[in-house]
Design a protein around this motif. Sequence first.
Motif, PDB file in Angstrom:
ATOM      1  N   PHE A  37      34.338  39.397  44.642  1.00 17.85           N
ATOM      2  CA  PHE A  37      35.635  39.768  43.916  1.00 17.85           C
ATOM      3  C   PHE A  37      36.807  39.374  44.878  1.00 17.85           C
ATOM      4  O   PHE A  37      37.765  38.418  44.832  1.00 17.85           O
ATOM      5  CB  PHE A  37      36.139  41.608  44.226  1.00 17.85           C
ATOM      6  CG  PHE A  37      35.493  41.739  42.774  1.00 17.85           C
ATOM      7  CD1 PHE A  37      36.817  42.264  41.663  1.00 17.85           C
ATOM      8  CD2 PHE A  37      34.648  43.074  42.554  1.00 17.85           C
ATOM      9  CE1 PHE A  37      36.177  42.671  40.442  1.00 17.85           C
ATOM     10  CE2 PHE A  37      34.619  43.705  41.253  1.00 17.85           C
ATOM     11  CZ  PHE A  37      35.567  43.454  40.416  1.00 17.85           C
ATOM     12  N   GLY A  96      33.846  38.188  40.401  1.00 27.67           N
ATOM     13  CA  GLY A  96      33.267  39.864  40.195  1.00 27.67           C
ATOM     14  C   GLY A  96      32.611  40.470  38.870  1.00 27.67           C
ATOM     15  O   GLY A  96      32.220  41.198  39.629  1.00 27.67           O
ATOM     16  N   THR A 127      28.925  41.264  45.017  1.00 24.68           N
ATOM     17  CA  THR A 127      29.646  41.657  43.977  1.00 24.68           C
ATOM     18  C   THR A 127      31.151  41.534  44.508  1.00 24.68           C
ATOM     19  O   THR A 127      32.139  41.267  44.563  1.00 24.68           O
ATOM     20  CB  THR A 127      29.664  42.937  42.717  1.00 24.68           C
ATOM     21  OG1 THR A 127      28.664  42.608  42.146  1.00 24.68           O
ATOM     22  CG2 THR A 127      30.814  43.197  41.996  1.00 24.68           C
TER      23      THR A 127
END
Length: 248
Positions: free
Chosen positions: A48, A55, A44
């Motif tokens: 992002f 994200g 994750t």
Amino acid sequence: MPRLRGTTRKTWNGKRYTMRMRDTFIKPMHPEGRKFVAIFAAITVGLFLLSSFLGWIGVGLTVWCYYFFRDPKRVTPIADGLVISPADGVVSLIEKAVPPAELGMSDKALTRVSVFMSVFNCHVNRAPVAGTIKAIAYRPGKFFNASLDKASSDNERNSLCIEMADGRQIAVVQIAGLVARRIVCFVSEGQAIETGGRFGLIRFGSRLDVYLPDGVQPMVSLGQTMIAGETVLADLTSDAPARLGRTD
């Protein structure tokens, strides 16, 4: 003492229970899930860096992973003869079948109750009865959809035979599914286990089969929602016929 906001106190049989609103949403996570949540979280962060949209998708998947490995407390009914559901999910099959040959049990067909677990169910498995683990047998296999009948014979599985105090035996089988690729067993042969005690986990989506002793009828119906460690699946002391259900 002043009552905390978001809490409810209830008394039953002289015991007091405190219910917190946060407990409805925040569940303990089984240790098996920690590394997976960490992997999802790391991915994750990388997403992002590429895009906030990606994200936030990663955040959603990380939360889902956490909830997949949730291990909430359960209140197990205590009474002689009760057989409790070993898994969360839906009763997908009720039929006569012979227990897995690798367990060395009788070759007589017994009533088999199958509980199908989707990827949204809690996947911690609990013992349907109290007793001694007489045998554990793992068998590799295929990965058909766990809701199909042939999954019991063709899919990867881990089978347990639990012998109760009266000498009768119950087989409970962890079956891998279309997505599941790992069956985890926490117990060993010769170990004593209580009704509702945790004995394993499957990731990610699978099925549990319970083979009831000869002559015992299930107290659940096809399509019924089950809660591991809580829902009564059968009563060994009852001679009532198999239970029927109505979908509404």
